[in-house]
Design a protein around this motif. Structure first.
Motif, PDB file in Angstrom:
ATOM      1  N   ALA A  99       0.930  -1.373   0.129  1.00 28.38           N
ATOM      2  CA  ALA A  99      -0.154  -0.012  -0.160  1.00 28.38           C
ATOM      3  C   ALA A  99       0.775   1.278   0.194  1.00 28.38           C
ATOM      4  O   ALA A  99       0.781   2.201  -1.010  1.00 28.38           O
ATOM      5  CB  ALA A  99      -0.829  -0.133   0.963  1.00 28.38           C
TER       6      ALA A  99
ATOM      7  N   VAL B 182      -4.522   4.269  -2.432  1.00 27.95           N
ATOM      8  CA  VAL B 182      -4.799   3.471  -2.187  1.00 27.95           C
ATOM      9  C   VAL B 182      -5.735   3.738  -1.200  1.00 27.95           C
ATOM     10  O   VAL B 182      -5.531   4.049   0.277  1.00 27.95           O
ATOM     11  CB  VAL B 182      -3.546   3.612  -1.685  1.00 27.95           C
TER      12      VAL B 182
ATOM     13  N   PHE C 199      -2.314   7.686   0.821  1.00 26.17           N
ATOM     14  CA  PHE C 199      -3.015   6.032   1.799  1.00 26.17           C
ATOM     15  C   PHE C 199      -3.977   6.464   3.155  1.00 26.17           C
ATOM     16  O   PHE C 199      -3.549   7.039   4.005  1.00 26.17           O
ATOM     17  CB  PHE C 199      -1.868   5.015   1.919  1.00 26.17           C
TER      18      PHE C 199
ATOM     19  N   ALA D 109       1.259   4.381  -3.102  1.00 27.33           N
ATOM     20  CA  ALA D 109       1.231   5.828  -3.005  1.00 27.33           C
ATOM     21  C   ALA D 109       2.248   6.101  -2.923  1.00 27.33           C
ATOM     22  O   ALA D 109       1.997   7.429  -3.330  1.00 27.33           O
ATOM     23  CB  ALA D 109       0.329   5.689  -1.582  1.00 27.33           C
TER      24      ALA D 109
END
Ligand code: SAJ
Length: 443
Positions: A16, A26, A70, A20
């Motif tokens: 993740a 994300v 994120f 990002a």
């Protein structure tokens, strides 16, 4: 491009934050389970729930959260407008070594309910052969009313994470993308090539699933070979490390006649989230095939590796007996609760098995793990002071600074059992220790 990553663990979190950092939007989806609900708020504060030394991870996480690239949530609705969904939930085995795909199935149901046409679904969790085709695809299709390969794309792309190198492996190790169809494989390869700096291979679902399991079973067998060779050398009164040095002197010469050997290191056991279970997932797949070959090497390797904590216990018996003591009336200090050096992951750690075998008065120290299940990590001083035996179970770098002379003065009885080749046997003997080590010739 928006990506939803389902499962905020060792695989999902690094993925993740790397995505990002590459400009993707994300959503990290984490169900509010008893064990992991707290990760959601931690992650949104830019704090990583992953212990141990993880280069780049912390700063990537803070940047990803601060930039809004994120965020963590328990809302699967984030999938509705996602271009890609990556499923990275855990796939453990039960006590009887049967795959437990309950977490995966639950996640796929939630993904299916929120799946939009045109989405790419990537499964990264390690699964038994045939799982993507026979479990993941039907659940996604049933819950979404969409068809794999037509309305959405489905690939299996296994993770190659290693605690201590989570981000580096993601960026620099090749990836294997198995597609439900060639078009799916193409879409999947495009996605992974967007952030992976190494080669991305395309194949079918089953080949990719089996590759992962063979990759890790191969490592487990090679570790078992080192362990068995060490046990044989000990019985023959030969120092395994010297033998290993001689054998590994064969040169690395690319080409079919490459004589190269790479005997791995023997140790106090094999732990972690991969090797203790992946061989069983591979063998489970055989139950579906009529060919009927019954594997021998892979199961035997598992048994050898699982034997090592018992070997360590035997060595503890030996050194204490030589010192005129018994385990039951001795204080034992164990160095290392994590399954692997310089990481904070105690899952399936050989130390947990050793503690079951020891009973009695045992203290455990680990620089990265404060507690796990019923085991609490003690300060190093308390673990060593007044002990009758010091047992090395994990080769944390922090232990390299230990002064044997200082340890000797702190212990009640000077015995050492070295499960990871941390100390020099000669130095231990010079400092008056009774020494045993996995792979060390005592007679
Ligand atoms: N171990 C030994 N002797 C060795 C190597 C490892 O006893 O020579 C023990 C370790 O102490 C640990 C266990 O085996 O208890 C597993 O160690 P590992 O180095 O294999 O670490 P893992 O479990 O993180 O394995 C992962 C795997 N990678 C993936 O699943 C993507 C493995 O296939 C990799 O080879 C390994 O990382 C790695 O070397 O990066």
């Amino acid at each position: 491009m928006k990506v939803s990553v389902v499962g905020m663990g060792y695989v999902g979190i690094p993925l993740a934050v790397v995505l990002a950092s590459k400009g993707y939007t994300v959503a990290g989806i984490q169900r509010r389970s008893q064990r992991s609900w707290w990760k959601i708020s931690w992650l949104n504060l830019g704090k990583s729930p992953i212990g141990g030394e993880e280069p780049m991870l912390d700063e990537l996480l803070v940047d990803a959260v601060d930039s809004g690239g994120f965020w963590a949530t328990d809302d699967y609705g984030e999938i509705l407008d996602s271009d890609v969904v990556v499923v990275t939930v855990q796939t453990p085995v039960t006590d009887t070594k049967e795959p437990d795909l309950g977490h995966l199935e639950a996640a796929c149901r939630q993904v299916g309910e929120n799946l939009s046409p045109g989405t790419l679904v990537c499964l990264e969790s390690t699964v038994p052969p045939y799982t993507t085709e026979t479990l993941v695809r039907p659940v996604l299709e049933e819950k979404s009313g969409l068809r794999a390969g037509i309305d959405f794309n489905l690939v299996f792309c296994y993770e190659r994470v290693t605690p201590g190198r989570l981000v580096e492996n993601l960026l620099r190790l090749p990836r294997i993308v198995g597609g439900y169809s060639p078009v799916c494989a193409e879409r999947g390869a495009e996605f992974y090539s967007g952030f992976c700096e190494a080669e991305v291979f395309k194949t079918d679902l089953l080949t990719a699933e089996v590759s992962k399991l063979v990759e890790n079973s191969h490592r487990d067998v090679n570790i078992a070979f080192a362990n068995e060779a060490a046990l044989i050398c000990s019985c023959l009164g030969v120092d395994f490390y010297e033998v290993r040095e001689m054998v590994n002197s064969l040169p690395l010469r690319p080409g079919p006649d490459n004589p190269y050997r790479n005997i791995l290191t023997p140790g106090s056991g094999v732990g972690g989230h991969c090797l203790p279970k992946d061989p069983y997932l591979l063998l489970h797949g055989l139950k579906k095939s009529e060919l009927g070959y019954m594997p021998k090497v892979i199961p035997a390797a598992r048994r050898v590796n699982d034997l090592m904590p018992e070997v360590v216990r035997q060595l503890i018996d030996e050194v204490l007996e030589e010192a005129g003591r018994k385990i039951v009336d001795s204080k034992i200090g164990v160095l290392g609760l994590s399954y692997k050096e310089d990481t904070g992951d105690p899952r399936n750690s050989p130390t947990l098995r050793l503690l079951e075998l020891l009973g009695g008065s045992v203290k455990v120290h680990d620089p990265y793990v404060s507690s796990h299940e019923s085991v609490k990590s003690q300060p190093l001083i308390d673990t060593v002071l007044g002990s009758d035996c010091l047992v090395v179970m994990t080769k944390h770098s922090a232990y390299r600074e230990l002064e044997l002379e200082c340890i000797a003065s702190m212990m009640r009885t000077r015995t050492i059992v070295d499960g990871r080749g941390l100390f020099s046997p000669e130095e231990c003997l010079e400092n008056g220790f009774i020494y045993r080590g996995v792979g060390y010739a005592t007679h």
